[in-house]
Design a protein around this motif. Structure first.
Motif, PDB file in Angstrom:
ATOM      1  N   VAL A  60       0.860  -1.183   0.000  1.00 25.76           N
ATOM      2  CA  VAL A  60       0.000   0.000   0.000  1.00 25.76           C
ATOM      3  C   VAL A  60       0.897   1.234   0.000  1.00 25.76           C
ATOM      4  CG1 VAL A  60      -1.791   1.270   1.229  1.00 25.76           C
ATOM      5  CG2 VAL A  60      -1.815  -1.222   1.222  1.00 25.76           C
ATOM      6  N   LEU A  61       0.823   2.001  -1.072  1.00 19.96           N
ATOM      7  CA  LEU A  61       1.627   3.218  -1.182  1.00 19.96           C
ATOM      8  C   LEU A  61       0.933   4.395  -0.504  1.00 19.96           C
ATOM      9  CD1 LEU A  61       2.752   2.892  -4.920  1.00 19.96           C
ATOM     10  CD2 LEU A  61       4.035   2.274  -2.876  1.00 19.96           C
ATOM     11  N   LYS A  62      -0.388   4.448  -0.617  1.00 22.28           N
ATOM     12  CA  LYS A  62      -1.161   5.521   0.015  1.00 22.28           C
ATOM     13  C   LYS A  62      -2.482   4.912   0.441  1.00 22.28           C
ATOM     14  CE  LYS A  62      -3.018  10.112  -0.842  1.00 22.28           C
ATOM     15  NZ  LYS A  62      -3.275  11.140  -1.847  1.00 22.28           N
ATOM     16  N   PRO A  63      -2.788   4.931   1.732  1.00 27.16           N
ATOM     17  CA  PRO A  63      -4.035   4.322   2.189  1.00 27.16           C
ATOM     18  C   PRO A  63      -5.267   5.073   1.658  1.00 27.16           C
ATOM     19  CG  PRO A  63      -2.786   5.265   4.039  1.00 27.16           C
ATOM     20  CD  PRO A  63      -1.993   5.486   2.807  1.00 27.16           C
ATOM     21  N   ALA A  64      -6.389   4.370   1.669  1.00 27.44           N
ATOM     22  CA  ALA A  64      -7.648   4.958   1.204  1.00 27.44           C
ATOM     23  C   ALA A  64      -8.067   6.076   2.143  1.00 27.44           C
ATOM     24  CB  ALA A  64      -8.725   3.895   1.138  1.00 27.44           C
ATOM     25  N   GLN A  65      -8.595   7.134   1.557  1.00 23.52           N
ATOM     26  CA  GLN A  65      -9.095   8.261   2.349  1.00 23.52           C
ATOM     27  C   GLN A  65     -10.483   8.623   1.844  1.00 23.52           C
ATOM     28  OE1 GLN A  65      -6.222  11.384   1.865  1.00 23.52           O
ATOM     29  NE2 GLN A  65      -4.767  10.450   3.277  1.00 23.52           N
ATOM     30  N   GLY A  66     -11.472   8.352   2.638  1.00 29.40           N
ATOM     31  CA  GLY A  66     -12.846   8.659   2.266  1.00 29.40           C
ATOM     32  C   GLY A  66     -13.268   7.862   1.045  1.00 29.40           C
ATOM     33  N   ASP A  67     -13.669   8.566  -0.013  1.00 26.16           N
ATOM     34  CA  ASP A  67     -14.101   7.911  -1.241  1.00 26.16           C
ATOM     35  C   ASP A  67     -12.922   7.575  -2.171  1.00 26.16           C
ATOM     36  OD1 ASP A  67     -16.706   8.043  -0.439  1.00 26.16           O
ATOM     37  OD2 ASP A  67     -17.168   9.886  -1.554  1.00 26.16           O
ATOM     38  N   THR A  68     -11.758   8.068  -1.859  1.00 21.57           N
ATOM     39  CA  THR A  68     -10.580   7.825  -2.691  1.00 21.57           C
ATOM     40  C   THR A  68     -10.003   6.450  -2.359  1.00 21.57           C
ATOM     41  OG1 THR A  68     -10.084  10.195  -2.578  1.00 21.57           O
ATOM     42  CG2 THR A  68      -8.338   8.748  -3.410  1.00 21.57           C
ATOM     43  N   PRO A  69      -9.871   5.565  -3.381  1.00 25.01           N
ATOM     44  CA  PRO A  69      -9.316   4.239  -3.099  1.00 25.01           C
ATOM     45  C   PRO A  69      -7.817   4.313  -2.805  1.00 25.01           C
ATOM     46  CG  PRO A  69      -9.735   4.490  -5.446  1.00 25.01           C
ATOM     47  CD  PRO A  69     -10.255   5.729  -4.778  1.00 25.01           C
ATOM     48  N   ALA A  70      -7.314   3.270  -2.187  1.00 22.69           N
ATOM     49  CA  ALA A  70      -5.899   3.214  -1.844  1.00 22.69           C
ATOM     50  C   ALA A  70      -5.052   3.047  -3.111  1.00 22.69           C
ATOM     51  CB  ALA A  70      -5.641   2.050  -0.899  1.00 22.69           C
ATOM     52  N   VAL A  71      -3.845   3.579  -3.045  1.00 26.14           N
ATOM     53  CA  VAL A  71      -2.886   3.382  -4.127  1.00 26.14           C
ATOM     54  C   VAL A  71      -2.045   2.169  -3.740  1.00 26.14           C
ATOM     55  CG1 VAL A  71      -0.979   4.391  -5.417  1.00 26.14           C
ATOM     56  CG2 VAL A  71      -2.849   5.859  -4.613  1.00 26.14           C
ATOM     57  N   VAL A  72      -2.146   1.108  -4.565  1.00 28.42           N
ATOM     58  CA  VAL A  72      -1.555  -0.179  -4.194  1.00 28.42           C
ATOM     59  C   VAL A  72      -0.609  -0.649  -5.298  1.00 28.42           C
ATOM     60  CG1 VAL A  72      -2.073  -2.543  -3.505  1.00 28.42           C
ATOM     61  CG2 VAL A  72      -3.714  -0.739  -3.031  1.00 28.42           C
ATOM     62  N   LEU A  73       0.531  -1.174  -4.885  1.00 31.43           N
ATOM     63  CA  LEU A  73       1.463  -1.820  -5.810  1.00 31.43           C
ATOM     64  C   LEU A  73       1.213  -3.323  -5.688  1.00 31.43           C
ATOM     65  CD1 LEU A  73       3.902  -1.314  -7.691  1.00 31.43           C
ATOM     66  CD2 LEU A  73       5.346  -1.715  -5.720  1.00 31.43           C
ATOM     67  N   ALA A  74       0.470  -3.896  -6.646  1.00 26.90           N
ATOM     68  CA  ALA A  74       0.035  -5.292  -6.573  1.00 26.90           C
ATOM     69  C   ALA A  74       1.093  -6.206  -7.190  1.00 26.90           C
ATOM     70  CB  ALA A  74      -1.311  -5.454  -7.269  1.00 26.90           C
ATOM     71  N   TYR A  75       2.173  -6.454  -6.459  1.00 28.10           N
ATOM     72  CA  TYR A  75       3.264  -7.271  -7.001  1.00 28.10           C
ATOM     73  C   TYR A  75       2.910  -8.753  -7.047  1.00 28.10           C
ATOM     74  CZ  TYR A  75       4.553  -8.200  -2.119  1.00 28.10           C
ATOM     75  OH  TYR A  75       4.552  -8.574  -0.799  1.00 28.10           O
ATOM     76  N   GLY A  76       1.940  -9.202  -6.288  1.00 28.68           N
ATOM     77  CA  GLY A  76       1.506 -10.598  -6.346  1.00 28.68           C
ATOM     78  C   GLY A  76       0.875 -10.936  -7.687  1.00 28.68           C
ATOM     79  N   LYS A  77       0.047 -10.035  -8.188  1.00 24.57           N
ATOM     80  CA  LYS A  77      -0.556 -10.244  -9.522  1.00 24.57           C
ATOM     81  C   LYS A  77       0.530 -10.229 -10.589  1.00 24.57           C
ATOM     82  CE  LYS A  77      -5.071  -8.370  -8.352  1.00 24.57           C
ATOM     83  NZ  LYS A  77      -6.060  -7.321  -8.595  1.00 24.57           N
ATOM     84  N   PHE A  78       1.545  -9.383 -10.388  1.00 21.32           N
ATOM     85  CA  PHE A  78       2.653  -9.334 -11.334  1.00 21.32           C
ATOM     86  C   PHE A  78       3.416 -10.663 -11.348  1.00 21.32           C
ATOM     87  CE2 PHE A  78       7.186  -8.544 -12.155  1.00 21.32           C
ATOM     88  CZ  PHE A  78       7.097  -8.118 -13.467  1.00 21.32           C
ATOM     89  N   ILE A  79       3.664 -11.224 -10.167  1.00 21.11           N
ATOM     90  CA  ILE A  79       4.351 -12.523 -10.087  1.00 21.11           C
ATOM     91  C   ILE A  79       3.538 -13.586 -10.814  1.00 21.11           C
ATOM     92  CG2 ILE A  79       5.044 -14.380  -8.509  1.00 21.11           C
ATOM     93  CD1 ILE A  79       5.782 -12.162  -6.481  1.00 21.11           C
ATOM     94  N   GLN A  80       2.242 -13.567 -10.617  1.00 22.86           N
ATOM     95  CA  GLN A  80       1.368 -14.537 -11.277  1.00 22.86           C
ATOM     96  C   GLN A  80       1.403 -14.350 -12.795  1.00 22.86           C
ATOM     97  OE1 GLN A  80      -2.307 -15.055  -9.313  1.00 22.86           O
ATOM     98  NE2 GLN A  80      -3.272 -16.149 -10.998  1.00 22.86           N
TER      99      GLN A  80
END
Length: 149
Positions: A60-80
């Motif tokens: 998680v690069l930036k957690p979710a704030q209110g209606d704004t979703p979190a900014v996530v680096l999904a490296y697991g999907k990349f590995i897959q």
């Protein structure tokens, strides 16, 4: 030639149709490989590593704030996705290897020896006539060593 006729001539060529079939089969093969990796390979691999679900691995690069979703680096999907790619690349490599082996074996097949030319046939007949005149039986097309005569 009109534009419509040119397009029709292009579209019905064998290479275009073969390419379209290859793309459709490739897309279906990609879905099969994705399912195989995601549903068959990754769960046991995650279990061996310690119960890790690769699809949920993320930073998680930036957690979710209110209606704004979190900014996530999904490296697991990349590995897959990398594992998907490796399996597809290996399958294509094996297919190309089999095709190349078949082409190589086809090229190695011995071709029939060329028929003798008119000159060779004539020279063979002359040889046989000379041997008959000398009292020796004619020899077949193969050459026999002098010790065998």
């Amino acid at each position: 030639m009109s534009l419509l006729k040119e397009f029709k001539a292009f579209a019905v060529k064998g290479n275009v149709v073969d390419m379209a079939v290859g793309i459709i089969i490739g897309a279906a093969f990609g879905k099969i490989v994705s399912s195989f990796v995601g549903d068959v390979i990754m769960p046991p691999l995650g279990l061996l590593i310690g119960g890790v679900d690769f699809t949920n691995l993320a930073l998680v690069l930036k957690p979710a704030q209110g209606d704004t979703p979190a900014v996530v680096l999904a490296y697991g999907k990349f590995i897959q996705t990398v594992v998907d790619f490796l399996i597809v690349a290996f399958a294509i490599f094996m297919g190309v290897k089999v095709i190349n082996r078949l082409k190589h074996e086809e090229a190695k097949k011995p071709s029939e020896p060329p028929a003798p030319s008119k000159e060779e046939v004539l020279l063979g007949e002359i040889r046989d006539l000379l041997k008959e005149q000398n009292g020796k039986p004619p020899v077949a097309a193969s050459v026999t060593p002098p010790s065998a005569q």
